[in-house]
Design an enzyme around this catalytic site. Structure first.
Site, mmCIF file in Angstrom:
data_model
loop_
_atom_site.group_PDB
_atom_site.id
_atom_site.type_symbol
_atom_site.label_atom_id
_atom_site.label_comp_id
_atom_site.label_asym_id
_atom_site.label_seq_id
_atom_site.Cartn_x
_atom_site.Cartn_y
_atom_site.Cartn_z
ATOM 1 N N CYS A 2 45.779 5.711 15.563
ATOM 2 C CA CYS A 2 47.133 5.894 14.816
ATOM 3 C C CYS A 2 48.240 4.924 15.026
ATOM 4 O O CYS A 2 47.979 4.354 16.051
ATOM 5 C CB CYS A 2 47.729 7.402 15.094
ATOM 6 S SG CYS A 2 46.540 8.820 14.986
ATOM 7 N N ARG A 27 45.561 0.797 11.801
ATOM 8 C CA ARG A 27 45.079 1.505 12.720
ATOM 9 C C ARG A 27 44.700 2.884 12.392
ATOM 10 O O ARG A 27 44.474 3.881 13.236
ATOM 11 C CB ARG A 27 46.449 1.710 13.628
ATOM 12 C CG ARG A 27 46.810 0.414 14.238
ATOM 13 C CD ARG A 27 48.223 0.787 15.195
ATOM 14 N NE ARG A 27 48.010 1.296 16.258
ATOM 15 C CZ ARG A 27 47.370 0.885 17.289
ATOM 16 N NH1 ARG A 27 47.406 -0.618 17.317
ATOM 17 N NH2 ARG A 27 46.964 1.561 18.736
ATOM 18 N N TRP A 75 45.082 8.507 11.811
ATOM 19 C CA TRP A 75 43.597 8.280 11.923
ATOM 20 C C TRP A 75 42.994 9.747 12.570
ATOM 21 O O TRP A 75 43.245 9.956 13.698
ATOM 22 C CB TRP A 75 42.942 7.129 12.602
ATOM 23 C CG TRP A 75 41.359 6.931 12.526
ATOM 24 C CD1 TRP A 75 40.907 6.362 11.673
ATOM 25 C CD2 TRP A 75 40.346 7.461 13.465
ATOM 26 N NE1 TRP A 75 39.470 6.190 11.757
ATOM 27 C CE2 TRP A 75 39.186 7.114 12.677
ATOM 28 C CE3 TRP A 75 40.381 8.091 14.507
ATOM 29 C CZ2 TRP A 75 37.959 7.227 13.850
ATOM 30 C CZ3 TRP A 75 39.052 8.334 15.347
ATOM 31 C CH2 TRP A 75 38.014 7.789 14.676
ATOM 32 N N ASN A 101 49.802 8.937 19.031
ATOM 33 C CA ASN A 101 48.698 8.418 19.068
ATOM 34 C C ASN A 101 47.756 8.622 20.404
ATOM 35 O O ASN A 101 48.552 8.492 21.403
ATOM 36 C CB ASN A 101 49.280 6.790 18.699
ATOM 37 C CG ASN A 101 47.870 6.098 18.927
ATOM 38 O OD1 ASN A 101 46.896 6.369 18.607
ATOM 39 N ND2 ASN A 101 47.996 4.789 19.555
ATOM 40 N N GLY A 102 46.756 9.240 20.154
ATOM 41 C CA GLY A 102 45.962 9.454 21.401
ATOM 42 C C GLY A 102 45.401 10.955 21.155
ATOM 43 O O GLY A 102 45.156 11.493 20.187
ATOM 44 N N GLU A 483 25.370 -8.482 14.297
ATOM 45 C CA GLU A 483 26.741 -8.746 13.745
ATOM 46 C C GLU A 483 26.593 -8.814 12.082
ATOM 47 O O GLU A 483 27.457 -8.057 11.405
ATOM 48 C CB GLU A 483 27.429 -9.895 14.176
ATOM 49 C CG GLU A 483 29.008 -10.074 13.732
ATOM 50 C CD GLU A 483 29.766 -8.895 13.939
ATOM 51 O OE1 GLU A 483 29.598 -7.923 14.644
ATOM 52 O OE2 GLU A 483 31.045 -9.199 13.546
ATOM 53 N N LYS A 487 28.563 -5.815 9.627
ATOM 54 C CA LYS A 487 29.599 -6.387 8.615
ATOM 55 C C LYS A 487 29.402 -5.793 7.479
ATOM 56 O O LYS A 487 30.197 -5.181 6.705
ATOM 57 C CB LYS A 487 29.578 -7.792 8.417
ATOM 58 C CG LYS A 487 30.426 -8.672 9.656
ATOM 59 C CD LYS A 487 31.881 -8.512 9.481
ATOM 60 C CE LYS A 487 32.425 -7.381 10.293
ATOM 61 N NZ LYS A 487 32.552 -7.258 11.619
ATOM 62 N N GLU A 490 29.927 -1.994 7.579
ATOM 63 C CA GLU A 490 31.191 -1.345 7.596
ATOM 64 C C GLU A 490 32.129 -1.507 6.508
ATOM 65 O O GLU A 490 32.598 -0.590 5.917
ATOM 66 C CB GLU A 490 31.883 -2.364 8.673
ATOM 67 C CG GLU A 490 31.857 -2.159 10.046
ATOM 68 C CD GLU A 490 32.648 -3.134 10.833
ATOM 69 O OE1 GLU A 490 33.358 -2.744 11.949
ATOM 70 O OE2 GLU A 490 32.427 -4.418 10.609
ATOM 71 N N HIS A 506 6.218 -3.404 14.496
ATOM 72 C CA HIS A 506 6.122 -2.101 15.381
ATOM 73 C C HIS A 506 6.582 -0.880 14.610
ATOM 74 O O HIS A 506 7.110 -0.042 15.303
ATOM 75 C CB HIS A 506 6.616 -2.370 16.545
ATOM 76 C CG HIS A 506 5.895 -3.350 17.578
ATOM 77 N ND1 HIS A 506 4.594 -3.390 17.835
ATOM 78 C CD2 HIS A 506 6.173 -4.665 17.851
ATOM 79 C CE1 HIS A 506 4.262 -4.368 18.646
ATOM 80 N NE2 HIS A 506 5.193 -5.387 18.549
ATOM 81 N N LYS A 605 40.573 0.273 13.230
ATOM 82 C CA LYS A 605 40.607 -1.122 13.824
ATOM 83 C C LYS A 605 40.532 -1.059 15.322
ATOM 84 O O LYS A 605 39.668 -1.532 16.191
ATOM 85 C CB LYS A 605 41.593 -2.200 13.321
ATOM 86 C CG LYS A 605 41.221 -3.356 14.078
ATOM 87 C CD LYS A 605 41.892 -4.657 13.299
ATOM 88 C CE LYS A 605 41.423 -5.837 13.453
ATOM 89 N NZ LYS A 605 39.995 -6.020 13.402
HETATM 90 C C1 G6P Z 1 36.302 -0.734 16.118
HETATM 91 C C2 G6P Z 1 36.596 -2.006 15.010
HETATM 92 C C3 G6P Z 1 35.507 -3.064 15.414
HETATM 93 C C4 G6P Z 1 35.473 -3.589 16.824
HETATM 94 C C5 G6P Z 1 35.439 -2.534 17.821
HETATM 95 C C6 G6P Z 1 35.853 -2.933 19.353
HETATM 96 O O1 G6P Z 1 35.308 -0.236 15.934
HETATM 97 O O2 G6P Z 1 36.233 -1.335 13.732
HETATM 98 O O3 G6P Z 1 35.337 -4.210 14.582
HETATM 99 O O4 G6P Z 1 34.600 -4.511 16.979
HETATM 100 O O5 G6P Z 1 36.529 -1.410 17.520
HETATM 101 O O6 G6P Z 1 37.424 -3.655 19.218
HETATM 102 P P1 G6P Z 1 37.889 -4.451 20.175
HETATM 103 O O7 G6P Z 1 39.404 -4.354 19.799
HETATM 104 O O8 G6P Z 1 37.713 -3.658 21.545
HETATM 105 O O9 G6P Z 1 37.212 -5.753 20.290
#
Ligand code: G6P
Length: 610
Positions: A2, A27, A75, A101-102, A483, A487, A490, A506, A605
């Site tokens: 949040c 957030r 969130w 937040n938390g 990665e 992407k 996501e 396998h 994020k």
């Molecule tokens: C979230 C984001 C990812 C990110 C991960 C770790 O899941 O959506 O994009 O890689 O957190 O975040 P950080 O800020 O620790 O790199």
């Protein structure tokens, strides 16, 4: 998670909070709300859905009226996204409003206790308990009530508080969650991230754990846990406001992809002097490095993927065993670590709960910790023994792009530096790698030219209707494919799987049928023939193969249905250039599928809960 904003000053609070909330929307974005004090009463407007809905309900920030307020973008953790579960939450007497937040871990016990005392609850959230508890603890002094609150609640939090009995003030506390105080002229702010207040001030104070801030328009008072007044230093954040805006790009993600040449330059340039690497003075003595039996790299999501690229690079050039682990696994695995292992903690935000817990655990067990972090003064940056900032600038899109590539660049710097001290790689080879690293921004700029981007866009459009995509590669290409698959998942909601190419046979190959799309990464010349066989195994089952290859391996095109060549580079640094291709591919697939690119469903994020 949040986002919190708060304002006290002479201007109307609502429009200021609304624009701050928009900057915090990364957030969390399932609901939002604000509370403002007016004529000694607290007015609340909140709404399920994106901030746009709050904007409509507040008539573009014209209401509620008042100059002291708190706002929140959510969130959901406890209770579905709905109007009633949105923050702010108000106490039963209407005298307190809070944003949180938390997670309050003992909220259930506190709630039952309060219910026994006759309190009723409107929401399903853990957060509402804070408002009701403040009402219960208030004996005429808001700061004292907050101190009592902190004694009772357990968990992680940053909290903004309004008290109708002190209508010119707002209060803030935090534990294991970020919260900064913004210092303006005749006005002050609280915010989860300084980006939310940076259009009004560049001067910030980081609130310490367990401290209480009491803000009025002209002053901020800080108290320790015993309510002694304390002095706090401020710091200046020189981020330009335009760096937190879209600047003409349709999405933050695209803007951030295009910012990569500058971001990587900022990561590496200040650290390469006359061909030598200086990691901001971080001192690695040869005797210390000789004493190491291994390195642990720990992170979540893309940061973990960057770590896997780093593992390949460091093992190859430093001949040190590297273990790369997901933070959420590391913290419950009773990790075997101590002074003979270096722990590298990677986090863009510097506040991811699992990663922070991993850092604390590694430190407790006696390991030296080095954090690779983007956000300056974040919890991980402050708590690690050493910190290497990536200097990527603000990253707003939920799906990281420049955050990830700058982490990889920082790991390359680290690998080259350690190899130089350990003497595990020849000086000539280290100079070559340093030069290759410094050329990466230029090469990414080539990739960002219209023609190159256009060719990726065309392929992305062509394949945008696929429901299942495989990414395969070997060695460092496998690390890069992890990665790439993330992407795509996501932001486009297409199911994507990364596979070590040799593992295909396998099991996964049973899923390949006519037209199944496989992105094959072929940048490792030493593994070319192995990849060639893997690609043929897919083609012979009528799968479609799109190759992402280095120039030296471009002959793979005869086995593939399409190919994107990355600019010529040393095989050891190719993941950065491959990442740019895969980011653009995912972006244009998502755009064609009309997805909410910057704010994909269910994601946030910065994940400050476990
Ligand atoms: C979230 C984001 C990812 C990110 C991960 C770790 O899941 O959506 O994009 O890689 O957190 O975040 P950080 O800020 O620790 O790199």
């Amino acid at each position: 998670m949040c986002g919190i904003i708060g304002y006290t000053g002479k201007r109307q609070a609502s429009p200021i909070m609304l624009s701050g909330l928009k900057r915090l929307e990364y957030r969390g974005y399932d609901s939002s709300g604000m509370a403002v004090i007016h004529d000694g009463k607290i007015d609340v407007i909140k709404s399920e859905g994106k901030i746009k809905k709050l904007e409509e309900k507040t008539d573009g920030g014209k209401k509620p009226i008042g100059t002291v307020g708190i706002g929140h973008t959510r969130w959901a953790t406890h209770g579905v996204p709905s109007d009633v579960n949105s923050h702010p939450h108000v106490s039963r007497d209407g005298d307190f409003a809070i944003v949180h937040n938390g997670i309050i871990e003992n909220f259930a016990a506190l709630k039952s206790e309060l219910m026994r005392l006759g309190y009723t609850f409107k929401s399903d959230t853990d957060s509402e308990v804070i408002a009701q508890l403040l009402c219960h603890l208030f004996k005429g002094d808001a700061v004292k009530a907050i101190r009592e609150l902190l004694k009772k609640i357990k968990g992680s939090y940053s909290i903004g508080i309004l008290c109708a009995k002190t209508p010119d003030r707002l209060y803030a506390v935090r534990k294991d969650n970020p919260l900064v105080i913004g210092l303006g002229k005749g006005e002050n702010f609280i915010a989860s991230d300084f980006a939310a207040a940076i259009e009004h001030t560049h001067d910030f104070v980081l609130l310490g754990e367990g401290e209480i801030a009491e803000l009025s328009a002209d002053s901020v008072r800080y108290y320790d846990a015993d309510l002694n007044l304390i002095e706090k230093d401020s710091y200046t954040v020189d981020w330009d406001i335009s760096r937190a805006e879209k600047s003409g790009y349709p999405h933050f993600m695209l803007k951030e992809i295009y910012e990569q040449p500058k971001a990587i330059t900022d990561t590496i340039r200040p650290r390469i002097q006359n061909g030598n690497i200086d990691l901001d003075g971080i001192d690695f003595k040869k005797s210390y490095l000789d004493s190491l039996i291994g390195v642990d790299i720990v992170g979540c999501g893309s940061a973990y993927h960057a770590g896997i690229v780093g593992k390949h690079f460091i093992e190859k050039h430093c001949r040190l065993p590297v273990n790369c682990e997901l933070a959420s696994e590391y913290i419950y695995s009773d990790p075997i670590t101590g002074s003979n292992r270096l722990t590298v903690i990677i986090s863009q935000s510097g506040e991811t709960a699992d990663t922070l817990a991993a850092l604390r655990l590694a430190k407790k067990k006696g390991s030296r910790t080095l954090a690779i972090v983007n956000v300056v003064q974040s919890a991980i940056a402050r708590e690690a023994d050493d910190v290497l900032y990536t200097h990527a600038g603000p990253e707003i899109a939920v799906a990281t792009t420049k955050g990830y590539t700058t982490q990889v660049a920082a790991l390359y710097l680290l690998g080259i530096k350690l190899a130089g001290i350990l003497g595990t790689e020849e000086g000539k080879r280290l100079s070559e790698l340093t030069t290759e690293l410094s050329l990466l921004p230029e090469k990414i700029s080539e990739q960002l030219k219209d023609e190159y981007v256009g060719s990726i866009k065309t392929l992305a459009k062509k394949y945008s209707n696929h429901h299942c995509v495989f990414f395969i590669g070997r060695g460092t290409d496998y690390a890069a494919s992890l990665e790439g698959a993330l992407k795509l998942k996501e932001i486009s909601y297409v199911h994507a799987e990364a596979y070590a190419a040799g593992e295909l046979k396998h099991g996964t190959i049973s899923l390949i049928e006519t037209g199944t799309l496989t992105l094959a990464l072929v940048t490792q010349s030493a593994l070319f023939h192995k990849m060639e066989s893997n690609i043929q195994a897919v083609s012979s089952r009528h799968g479609t193969v799109l190759a992402v290859a280095s120039k030296a391996n471009s002959k793979i095109s005869s086995d593939a249905d399409g190919m994107i060549c990355i600019p010529e580079c040393d095989d050891d640094v190719s993941p950065v250039l491959t990442a740019v291709v895969l980011q653009l591919f995912a972006y244009y697939v998502a755009a064609k599928r009309d997805c909410d690119i910057d704010q994909p469903r269910n994601l946030a994020k910065s994940v400050t809960v476990e």
